[in-house]
Design an enzyme around this catalytic site. Structure first.
Site, short mmCIF file in Angstrom:
data_model
loop_
_atom_site.label_atom_id
_atom_site.label_comp_id
_atom_site.label_asym_id
_atom_site.label_seq_id
_atom_site.Cartn_x
_atom_site.Cartn_y
_atom_site.Cartn_z
N GLU A 56 0.82 -1.21 0.00
CA GLU A 56 0.00 0.00 0.00
C GLU A 56 0.85 1.26 0.00
O GLU A 56 0.51 2.25 -0.65
CB GLU A 56 -0.96 0.00 1.20
N THR A 115 1.80 5.59 -7.50
CA THR A 115 2.61 4.74 -8.38
C THR A 115 1.74 3.65 -8.99
O THR A 115 0.90 3.07 -8.31
CB THR A 115 3.78 4.09 -7.60
N TYR A 128 -6.13 6.44 4.62
CA TYR A 128 -6.28 5.43 3.57
C TYR A 128 -5.45 4.18 3.89
O TYR A 128 -5.96 3.05 3.85
CB TYR A 128 -5.86 5.97 2.20
N ASP A 185 -9.10 6.33 -1.41
CA ASP A 185 -8.06 7.03 -2.15
C ASP A 185 -8.69 7.71 -3.36
O ASP A 185 -9.92 7.79 -3.48
CB ASP A 185 -6.93 6.08 -2.55
N CYS A 216 -25.77 3.72 -11.89
CA CYS A 216 -24.77 4.79 -11.74
C CYS A 216 -25.40 6.12 -12.14
O CYS A 216 -25.71 6.36 -13.30
CB CYS A 216 -23.55 4.50 -12.61
N SER A 269 6.41 17.11 -6.40
CA SER A 269 5.05 17.60 -6.21
C SER A 269 4.98 19.13 -6.26
O SER A 269 3.98 19.70 -6.70
CB SER A 269 4.48 17.10 -4.88
#
Length: 381
Positions: free
Chosen positions: A40, A46, A123, A141, A211, A317
């Site tokens: 995780e 990634t 998460y 997530d 949906c 980032s």
């Protein structure tokens, strides 16, 4: 249909689909909480296909949590090399040490204990508790928020903390009794394979009939996500310095400071270039080489700049590096002992900040990906 029916339909159909279509991934072949935890952390920001070989190498080298906790940090970073976001590896090892010290080397199953581990957020904690221990904890997530936004037609900005809390509450309500691990993985799987960010595969989606996003024609505009601030551009001048005399066949590298960006990793020497006003700018060859030459001389190394080699780029980032890389040649080794001592004190590392290395050193030293590629190209590795 009402909301309760929509939730029951979603959970039932999603689980049925997952049990027939789930991918065979290395970390799904067991319920080892340590392995699940490692996977995780690696999967954060990634892709799955990228992670698989890294996971297998990592677990081979550190088959038990104790092995990770007691390993030299350099070994951990080397196995993480190329995955990026290296603070994940450092935090993982620090948390493994916490588990060894506080929980006898066994990953805890108590919610508060898992949340208190370094680098473990909501998460990751939800993933460990649900997948490894089958506890009904949500694991929300980006993939999960996208699926829930579309299915339930939620138009709140998913970048807001309040939206995440709302999604976590909703996800918890959807977990079927006794199936927390499978359900959370099913949600992740749907987001990864079917309900993708662009051009979602609605016709093959197991929950398409109810949906709301698809029914309203909003599948391509959801989730609502405020654009993040673009990374700050930085122009940097880098040097690939080849050695002479006793350093023949080697290149000069340096270790980054003890803390901060890419802490303690190795790199080619480089310096920030700027123009009046502080804006990053492409620097002409001669001034750039003079700038790098002057910087290295201040550090105790005299070099002769030879020629421009290439441009290399790397995006963090919050920063985008544009590196102008120049070939340089060692002129003479004039490291001052006083200078080295002062530099070491400021960097808080042992030994020289700079080091001459050959191809064989690449087996043990960890480099950020942008420098790893450059050095491997030079050494033809």
């Amino acid at each position: 249909m009402d909301q309760r029916t929509a939730k029951q339909y979603f959970s039932t159909e999603l689980l049925n689909w997952y049990m027939q279509n789930k991918r065979d991934l290395p970390w799904r072949r067991h319920r080892n909480p340590y392995y699940i935890w490692v996977s995780e952390i690696m999967l954060q920001q990634t892709r799955v296909e990228t992670v698989k070989p890294y996971f297998e190498r990592f677990i081979t080298r550190f088959p038990a949590l104790t092995d990770l906790a007691e390993a030299p940090e350099e070994d951990v970073l080397k196995l993480w090399e190329g995955l990026g976001y290296y603070s994940r590896a450092r935090n993982l090892q620090a948390a493994a040490k916490q588990v060894l010290e506080l929980h006898g080397g066994e990953v805890p199953s108590e919610k508060d204990a898992v949340f208190n581990l370094k680098g473990v957020g909501p998460y990751t904690a939800g993933a460990i508790l649900s997948i490894a221990f089958n506890q009904p904890e949500p694991a929300v997530d980006g993939n999960v928020m996208r699926v829930l936004s579309r299915y339930f037609l939620i138009e709140d900005d998913i970048m807001k903390g309040s939206t995440r809390v709302k999604m976590e509450t909703l996800a918890a309500e959807l977990i079927p009794q006794g199936r927390a691990g499978d359900f959370n993985q099913a949600l992740m799987e749907l987001g990864a394979l079917v309900c993708t960010p662009k051009s979602p595969h609605c016709l093959t989606c197991p929950v398409m009939e109810m949906c709301k996003g698809r029914i309203e024609g909003r599948e391509d505009t959801l989730p609502v996500k405020k654009k993040a601030k673009p990374p700050r551009p930085e122009q940097r001048i880098a040097a690939l310095v080849t050695g002479t005399s006793t350093n023949e066949g080697k290149i000069l590298v340096r270790q980054r400071p003890q803390t901060g960006l890419l802490a303690r990793m190795w790199e080619l020497p480089h310096v920030l270039a700027s123009v009046p006003g502080g804006l990053a700018s492409q620097v002409p060859d001669e001034p750039a080489m003079d700038m790098m030459k002057g910087h290295l001389l201040e550090e105790g190394y005299a070099v002769n700049p030879k020629e421009f080699w290439k441009i290399a780029e790397h995006t963090f980032s919050h920063i985008h590096w544009n590196l102008q890389v120049y070939h340089c040649e060692q002129a003479e080794h004039i490291v001052s002992p006083a200078m080295v001592a002062e530099r070491n004190e400021s960097y808080k590392t042992e030994g020289d900040v700079y080091k001459w290395i050959g191809p064989e050193d690449m087996e043990t030293m960890a480099f950020p990906n942008v420098f790893l590629k450059l050095i491997k190209e030079h050494f033809v590795l």
